[in-house]
Write a protein that holds these residues in place. Structure first.
Motif, PDB file in Angstrom:
ATOM      1  N   LEU A 109       0.936  -1.309  -0.104  1.00 23.99           N
ATOM      2  CA  LEU A 109      -0.099  -0.116   0.071  1.00 23.99           C
ATOM      3  C   LEU A 109       1.140   1.303  -0.034  1.00 23.99           C
ATOM      4  O   LEU A 109       0.592   2.043  -0.905  1.00 23.99           O
ATOM      5  CB  LEU A 109      -1.020  -0.162   0.965  1.00 23.99           C
ATOM      6  CG  LEU A 109      -2.130   1.181   1.256  1.00 23.99           C
ATOM      7  CD1 LEU A 109      -2.803   1.108   0.108  1.00 23.99           C
ATOM      8  CD2 LEU A 109      -2.758   0.846   2.576  1.00 23.99           C
ATOM      9  N   ILE A 110       1.783   1.111   0.926  1.00 22.73           N
ATOM     10  CA  ILE A 110       2.499   2.568   1.097  1.00 22.73           C
ATOM     11  C   ILE A 110       3.605   2.791  -0.067  1.00 22.73           C
ATOM     12  O   ILE A 110       3.652   3.895  -0.520  1.00 22.73           O
ATOM     13  CB  ILE A 110       3.365   2.537   2.182  1.00 22.73           C
ATOM     14  CG1 ILE A 110       3.903   3.849   2.714  1.00 22.73           C
ATOM     15  CG2 ILE A 110       4.639   1.575   2.317  1.00 22.73           C
ATOM     16  CD1 ILE A 110       3.030   5.017   2.860  1.00 22.73           C
ATOM     17  N   MET A 111       4.243   1.763  -0.622  1.00 24.37           N
ATOM     18  CA  MET A 111       5.137   1.881  -1.777  1.00 24.37           C
ATOM     19  C   MET A 111       4.555   2.191  -3.228  1.00 24.37           C
ATOM     20  O   MET A 111       4.719   3.125  -3.691  1.00 24.37           O
ATOM     21  CB  MET A 111       5.926   0.408  -1.979  1.00 24.37           C
ATOM     22  CG  MET A 111       6.733   0.561  -3.155  1.00 24.37           C
ATOM     23  SD  MET A 111       7.617  -0.788  -3.264  1.00 24.37           S
ATOM     24  CE  MET A 111       9.130  -0.602  -4.689  1.00 24.37           C
ATOM     25  N   THR A 112       3.256   1.858  -3.620  1.00 22.41           N
ATOM     26  CA  THR A 112       2.357   2.164  -4.598  1.00 22.41           C
ATOM     27  C   THR A 112       1.991   3.550  -4.337  1.00 22.41           C
ATOM     28  O   THR A 112       2.004   4.305  -5.418  1.00 22.41           O
ATOM     29  CB  THR A 112       1.405   1.079  -4.787  1.00 22.41           C
ATOM     30  OG1 THR A 112       1.559  -0.412  -4.750  1.00 22.41           O
ATOM     31  CG2 THR A 112       0.546   1.491  -6.056  1.00 22.41           C
ATOM     32  N   ALA A 113       1.379   3.847  -3.177  1.00 32.84           N
ATOM     33  CA  ALA A 113       0.756   5.112  -2.957  1.00 32.84           C
ATOM     34  C   ALA A 113       2.054   6.232  -3.011  1.00 32.84           C
ATOM     35  O   ALA A 113       1.852   7.403  -3.609  1.00 32.84           O
ATOM     36  CB  ALA A 113       0.164   5.328  -1.557  1.00 32.84           C
ATOM     37  N   ALA A 114       3.010   6.084  -2.579  1.00 31.25           N
ATOM     38  CA  ALA A 114       4.206   6.795  -2.366  1.00 31.25           C
ATOM     39  C   ALA A 114       4.598   7.033  -3.941  1.00 31.25           C
ATOM     40  O   ALA A 114       5.070   8.312  -4.075  1.00 31.25           O
ATOM     41  CB  ALA A 114       5.248   6.360  -1.588  1.00 31.25           C
ATOM     42  N   MET A 115       4.763   6.082  -4.753  1.00 34.90           N
ATOM     43  CA  MET A 115       5.183   6.142  -6.186  1.00 34.90           C
ATOM     44  C   MET A 115       4.246   7.288  -6.904  1.00 34.90           C
ATOM     45  O   MET A 115       4.659   7.935  -7.586  1.00 34.90           O
ATOM     46  CB  MET A 115       5.314   4.929  -6.772  1.00 34.90           C
ATOM     47  CG  MET A 115       5.755   4.791  -8.451  1.00 34.90           C
ATOM     48  SD  MET A 115       6.035   3.206  -8.938  1.00 34.90           S
ATOM     49  CE  MET A 115       4.130   2.601  -8.565  1.00 34.90           C
TER      50      MET A 115
END
Length: 569
Positions: free
Chosen positions: A344-350
């Motif tokens: 969740l955090i990696m995709t949203a941060a990207m």
């Protein structure tokens, strides 16, 4: 007891009376004669010797016993501690974002090449990612290294000493940042900016790591949800509003004022951390650091002999990972909370990093907006984010078994709304429509970043000892990796409007795919086995699941501790 420490007695005389032999200073006959002399009363110790012995005894007790930190605060204290921790993240991000509005143009006016300017701006993010990776590698090594001289592995509670040590790390990181800000203010040249932002990125990796770890370790229940929500919100507010705030200070008071202002804010934050450090207290629950039978202590000769034998073994197995540590690492990495929060955090941060890089150029070229109006767009995103983060924090306790489904849905919506923000210019040339899409995008940001942080809190709470640090390090590193990748893709691909649309259409597909992965792999609640094999019995402590957890260990800790104590005895 203090008298006995300085006057050892080794024999009983007739009638059970204490006798004291002095073998080394008399003959055998004298020894036999004197050992039969009763000692009617011990000689009183001088007060100085008594105080020294008492001090050494209390020091030994403090080494063996550690008090668990108090995690239930009043809401006033909770707000104060949360403000101090969240402010650390805000100061760190402002060091990156505030100069973005003016530093590229200032360096360009001084004749520096575009690649040099890009290095000065981007070195902060990449060193932050490198620092996070190194910190995570160290925490993983702490978890899997050989168990000799590793007392913290048995720690099931967070101690006062641990919390104060981590607060000191935050103070040191902020102090280093303050020194670099002073250097930028006194000597604002390109090489100074590059060097200082390099150091700020490395220090920021430690600040991020310990801020999120303390937000979990110092609270529980609703206060923990509040602290993690505040930390996530502080990060995104600083990223979104930092450029506008920096541009306003630059236009009114000049470049040096930006760094002086940040330095003052950083030192204020350090004062708050000192107050929090002084207010940390225990809950009255003490425990032994090492399992040891009462009254059993090895003799100096046995310790010396064992030390000589262990030295050879330690030299051979210093690089050999502990089987128990490897099992605990696998258990931590297999946590569904950690898996889902990382996706969740990696995709949203990207997605977020690409939008922040591309939106100013898009607003300038396709909408003809001025810098102040572009700042208004980011303010809209920040306001929507804050509102959505508050809602997510309020709903988190009520979602229970639907938490991952909640995060997956809003992750898919984030990809679609980010594409709509840029596709609007092709259909409706009205700023109101653009603002509406930005509001929807900000809401999706708040409803993805905040659940990711709260899932991290669940994952950390289910671990103990170095495993907590390893889980937190993995999550922060993947967050930095997603942001770095987003900046990289935004710079390489989104050169013109058509490529911008292709990039964010790809993000929409990627977000939908990652949402499906979250649901297929670990999304729905499962009943996980808590059983253990006979060979692992007594090795690890069993951590109960809360409906969405795994069996974090095997059997009970009591059997393992007693077995180790008996073996040592």
């Amino acid at each position: 007891q203090c008298w006995l420490r300085h006057h050892p007695l080794h024999a009983f005389g007739p009638g059970g009376r204490w006798c004291r032999p002095d073998v080394g200073t008399m003959s055998l006959g004298q020894h036999e004669e004197n050992t039969m002399k009763p000692v009617s009363a011990p000689k009183p110790m001088p007060r100085s010797e008594y105080n020294e012995a008492s001090h050494s005894a209390s020091a030994d007790a403090n080494d063996e016993l550690a008090q668990a930190v108090h995690r239930e605060h009043s809401w006033t204290s909770c707000a104060f501690i949360t403000a101090g921790l969240s402010m650390c993240i805000t100061v760190d991000i402002l060091q990156y974002s505030m100069p973005l509005a003016f530093l590229p143009s200032v360096l360009e006016d001084r004749g520096h090449r575009p690649m040099t300017i890009a290095t000065t701006i981007g070195v902060y993010y990449w060193t932050g990612f490198a620092g996070g990776a190194m910190l995570t590698a160290y925490q993983v090594w702490r978890l899997i290294r050989p168990a000799q001289d590793r007392e913290e592995e048995m720690e099931e509670v967070v101690t006062v000493h641990m919390i104060r040590r981590q607060l000191r790390y935050l103070i040191i990181g902020l102090a280093i940042g303050s020194a670099t800000l002073l250097g930028q203010a006194l000597h604002p040249h390109c090489w100074m900016h590059t060097a200082c932002r390099f150091v700020q990125g490395l220090a920021g990796a430690f600040i991020f790591f310990y801020c999120f770890l303390l937000s979990v370790s110092m609270f529980k229940g609703r206060q923990q949800v509040f602290a993690m929500t505040a930390a996530s919100t502080a990060l995104n507010i600083a990223e979104v509003l930092g450029s506008s705030f920096g541009a306003w200070i630059f236009d009114n008071w000049g470049e040096r004022s930006v760094y002086y202002t940040l330095g003052v804010v950083s030192m204020t934050n350090q004062v708050l951390l000192f107050l929090i450090h002084a207010g940390v207290r225990g809950d009255g629950v003490a425990r032994r650091r090492t399992p040891q039978l009462p009254g059993v202590s090895p003799s100096p000769s046995s310790e010396r002999g064992a030390g000589e034998g262990r030295g050879v073994i330690a030299a051979i197995s210093v690089w050999r990972p502990s089987p128990r540590g490897v099992r605990r690492l696998r258990s931590a990495l297999s946590s569904p909370w950690l898996r889902c929060s990382v996706v969740l955090i990696m995709t949203a941060a990207m997605v977020k990093a690409s939008v922040e890089e591309v939106l100013p150029f898009h607003a300038d070229h396709r909408w003809g907006l001025q810098p102040l109006q572009i700042g208004t767009l980011f303010s809209i995103v920040a306001s929507a984010y804050i509102s959505a983060a508050m809602v997510a924090g309020k709903l988190w306790e009520h979602l229970k078994d639907f938490r991952v489904l909640f995060g997956a849905f809003w992750l898919a919506a984030l990809g679609f709304t980010s594409w709509c923000v840029f596709f609007t210019a092709s259909l409706y040339k009205q700023e109101a429509v653009l603002w509406g899409n930005l509001v929807a995008y900000g809401v999706c940001l708040g409803l993805t970043h905040t659940p990711a942080a709260l899932m991290l809190a669940e994952a950390i709470d289910h671990e103990m000892g170095p495993a907590k640090d390893a889980v937190n390090g993995v999550w922060n590193t993947m967050w930095e990796a997603g942001g770095s990748l987003g900046f990289l893709l935004g710079g390489l691909i989104a050169e013109n409007y058509s490529r911008q649309l292709n990039l964010f259409a790809g993000y929409a597909i990627c977000c939908t795919f990652c949402a499906v992965v979250m649901l297929m792999v670990d999304g729905f609640p499962t009943v996980w086995a808590n059983g253990a094999s006979g060979s692992e019995k007594g090795q690890d402590a069993l951590k109960p699941s809360n409906g969405f957890g795994t069996s974090y260990g095997t059997s009970s800790a009591c059997g393992g501790a007693a077995a180790q104590s008996l073996t040592a005895a």
